[in-house]
Design a protein around this motif. Sequence first.
Motif, mmCIF file in Angstrom:
data_model
loop_
_atom_site.group_PDB
_atom_site.id
_atom_site.type_symbol
_atom_site.label_atom_id
_atom_site.label_comp_id
_atom_site.label_asym_id
_atom_site.label_seq_id
_atom_site.Cartn_x
_atom_site.Cartn_y
_atom_site.Cartn_z
ATOM 1 N N LEU A 72 5.084 -4.413 -15.177
ATOM 2 C CA LEU A 72 5.758 -5.547 -14.550
ATOM 3 C C LEU A 72 6.085 -5.245 -13.091
ATOM 4 N N ASN A 73 6.523 -4.028 -12.832
ATOM 5 C CA ASN A 73 6.806 -3.613 -11.462
ATOM 6 C C ASN A 73 5.548 -3.680 -10.604
ATOM 7 N N GLY A 74 4.438 -3.263 -11.166
ATOM 8 C CA GLY A 74 3.174 -3.300 -10.441
ATOM 9 C C GLY A 74 2.773 -4.716 -10.059
ATOM 10 N N VAL A 75 2.993 -5.653 -10.983
ATOM 11 C CA VAL A 75 2.679 -7.060 -10.706
ATOM 12 C C VAL A 75 3.542 -7.577 -9.561
ATOM 13 N N VAL A 76 4.852 -7.292 -9.615
ATOM 14 C CA VAL A 76 5.774 -7.750 -8.575
ATOM 15 C C VAL A 76 5.457 -7.101 -7.228
ATOM 16 N N PHE A 77 5.157 -5.796 -7.249
ATOM 17 C CA PHE A 77 4.936 -5.063 -6.006
ATOM 18 C C PHE A 77 3.535 -5.253 -5.428
ATOM 19 N N SER A 78 2.698 -6.039 -6.086
ATOM 20 C CA SER A 78 1.352 -6.292 -5.557
ATOM 21 C C SER A 78 1.423 -6.942 -4.181
ATOM 22 N N SER A 79 2.551 -7.605 -3.904
ATOM 23 C CA SER A 79 2.699 -8.302 -2.622
ATOM 24 C C SER A 79 2.720 -7.346 -1.435
ATOM 25 N N ILE A 80 3.097 -6.074 -1.657
ATOM 26 C CA ILE A 80 3.156 -5.154 -0.516
ATOM 27 C C ILE A 80 1.765 -4.879 0.042
ATOM 28 N N PHE A 81 0.728 -5.042 -0.793
ATOM 29 C CA PHE A 81 -0.640 -4.838 -0.300
ATOM 30 C C PHE A 81 -1.101 -6.012 0.568
ATOM 31 N N VAL A 82 -0.391 -7.117 0.447
ATOM 32 C CA VAL A 82 -0.657 -8.278 1.296
ATOM 33 C C VAL A 82 0.083 -8.139 2.622
ATOM 34 N N VAL A 83 1.306 -7.612 2.546
ATOM 35 C CA VAL A 83 2.175 -7.526 3.725
ATOM 36 C C VAL A 83 1.838 -6.325 4.608
ATOM 37 N N TYR A 84 1.528 -5.162 3.984
ATOM 38 C CA TYR A 84 1.345 -3.933 4.751
ATOM 39 C C TYR A 84 -0.092 -3.408 4.674
ATOM 40 N N GLU A 85 -0.475 -2.657 5.716
ATOM 41 C CA GLU A 85 -1.789 -2.011 5.732
ATOM 42 C C GLU A 85 -1.834 -0.924 4.660
ATOM 43 N N ASN A 116 12.539 2.840 -5.321
ATOM 44 C CA ASN A 116 13.460 2.289 -4.323
ATOM 45 C C ASN A 116 13.404 3.062 -3.012
ATOM 46 N N LEU A 117 13.315 4.385 -3.093
ATOM 47 C CA LEU A 117 13.177 5.195 -1.885
ATOM 48 C C LEU A 117 11.901 4.820 -1.143
ATOM 49 N N PHE A 118 10.814 4.644 -1.875
ATOM 50 C CA PHE A 118 9.532 4.239 -1.285
ATOM 51 C C PHE A 118 9.646 2.888 -0.575
ATOM 52 N N LEU A 119 10.279 1.921 -1.224
ATOM 53 C CA LEU A 119 10.386 0.574 -0.649
ATOM 54 C C LEU A 119 11.235 0.579 0.626
ATOM 55 N N TYR A 120 12.308 1.361 0.641
ATOM 56 C CA TYR A 120 13.140 1.422 1.849
ATOM 57 C C TYR A 120 12.425 2.169 2.970
ATOM 58 N N LEU A 121 11.717 3.239 2.644
ATOM 59 C CA LEU A 121 10.956 3.968 3.669
ATOM 60 C C LEU A 121 9.820 3.109 4.215
ATOM 61 N N LEU A 122 9.275 2.246 3.369
ATOM 62 C CA LEU A 122 8.174 1.379 3.798
ATOM 63 C C LEU A 122 8.619 0.442 4.917
ATOM 64 N N ARG A 123 9.903 0.110 4.953
ATOM 65 C CA ARG A 123 10.418 -0.738 6.029
ATOM 66 C C ARG A 123 10.320 -0.042 7.379
ATOM 67 N N PHE A 124 10.346 1.306 7.362
ATOM 68 C CA PHE A 124 10.265 2.068 8.610
ATOM 69 C C PHE A 124 8.825 2.457 8.961
ATOM 70 N N PHE A 125 8.058 2.826 7.948
ATOM 71 C CA PHE A 125 6.722 3.368 8.203
ATOM 72 C C PHE A 125 5.578 2.391 7.936
ATOM 73 N N GLY A 126 5.864 1.285 7.245
ATOM 74 C CA GLY A 126 4.815 0.332 6.922
ATOM 75 C C GLY A 126 4.364 -0.465 8.141
ATOM 76 N N ARG A 127 3.059 -0.582 8.299
ATOM 77 C CA ARG A 127 2.492 -1.377 9.391
ATOM 78 C C ARG A 127 2.007 -2.708 8.822
ATOM 79 N N SER A 128 2.438 -3.782 9.453
ATOM 80 C CA SER A 128 2.122 -5.117 8.963
ATOM 81 C C SER A 128 0.636 -5.419 9.077
ATOM 82 N N ASN A 129 0.125 -6.211 8.139
ATOM 83 C CA ASN A 129 -1.269 -6.657 8.177
ATOM 84 C C ASN A 129 -1.508 -7.732 9.229
ATOM 85 N N ASP A 130 -0.428 -8.328 9.730
ATOM 86 C CA ASP A 130 -0.570 -9.408 10.712
ATOM 87 C C ASP A 130 -1.062 -8.874 12.049
#
Length: 232
Positions: A95-108, A218-232
């Motif tokens: 279920l977590n994987g289904v919900v978190f699939s959106s991060i592959f849309v938002v981030y590189e 949760n640690l991954f998701l918060y760190l992603l806010r700092f290190f994640g590069r947007s797909n836009d």
Amino acid sequence: MENSYDSYKSTAGTSVLSTVMRKVYGRMFFALVVTALTALYVASSPALLATILGSRGIFFGLIIAELAVVFVVSGMLHKLSSTTAVLLFYLYAILNGVVFSSIFVVYELGSIAYTFFITAGVFGAMTVYGLVTKNDMTKFGSYCMMALFGLIIATVVNIFVASSTLDWIISFVGVALFIGLTAWDTQKIKNAAYEVEPSQMGKLATIGALSLYLDFINLFLYLLRFFGRSND
């Protein structure tokens, strides 16, 4: 004779701890793999992704289902068989994987992988600290739990306020909080392992794996806010 008994008891305790922690990390790692593969599968299907993200009912239904599974595993663990608890844990990972699939849309993808390895390094260091430290982290853990409630409230408030400054503060606090919770949860599992009945080792391993899995995610998701590069 007493020294011999104490030595035996210590050796037996160390053996149980080793067994429990192997199961904890094994189940946690497998759950992370399940989550990652599920997220990648959903993200690779535009139709499936559009169905999930395009419907608030489905998306929030998934989140409610996640909360329900966590409640059942955490609150009713003593009533569940070890096998049922493990299966529910892996259902939660899906279920977590289904919900978190959106991060592959938002981030590189590259920045997601980079953040994952940073998370793994930080998590690894803190869980080892939780295992080896002689300091009692009970009080520290209580403060972390209070801070967690504060973080949740601040996050809900920021949904309506939409403050970028508050968002950054929440992200910094989130990273620090789950770093601390990783060490505390590890120590809790270690202490419980010394007291656990042999018949309950499997259940302890499952609830321990769930706790550390949640810390890692949760640690991954918060760190992603700092290190994640947007797909836009």
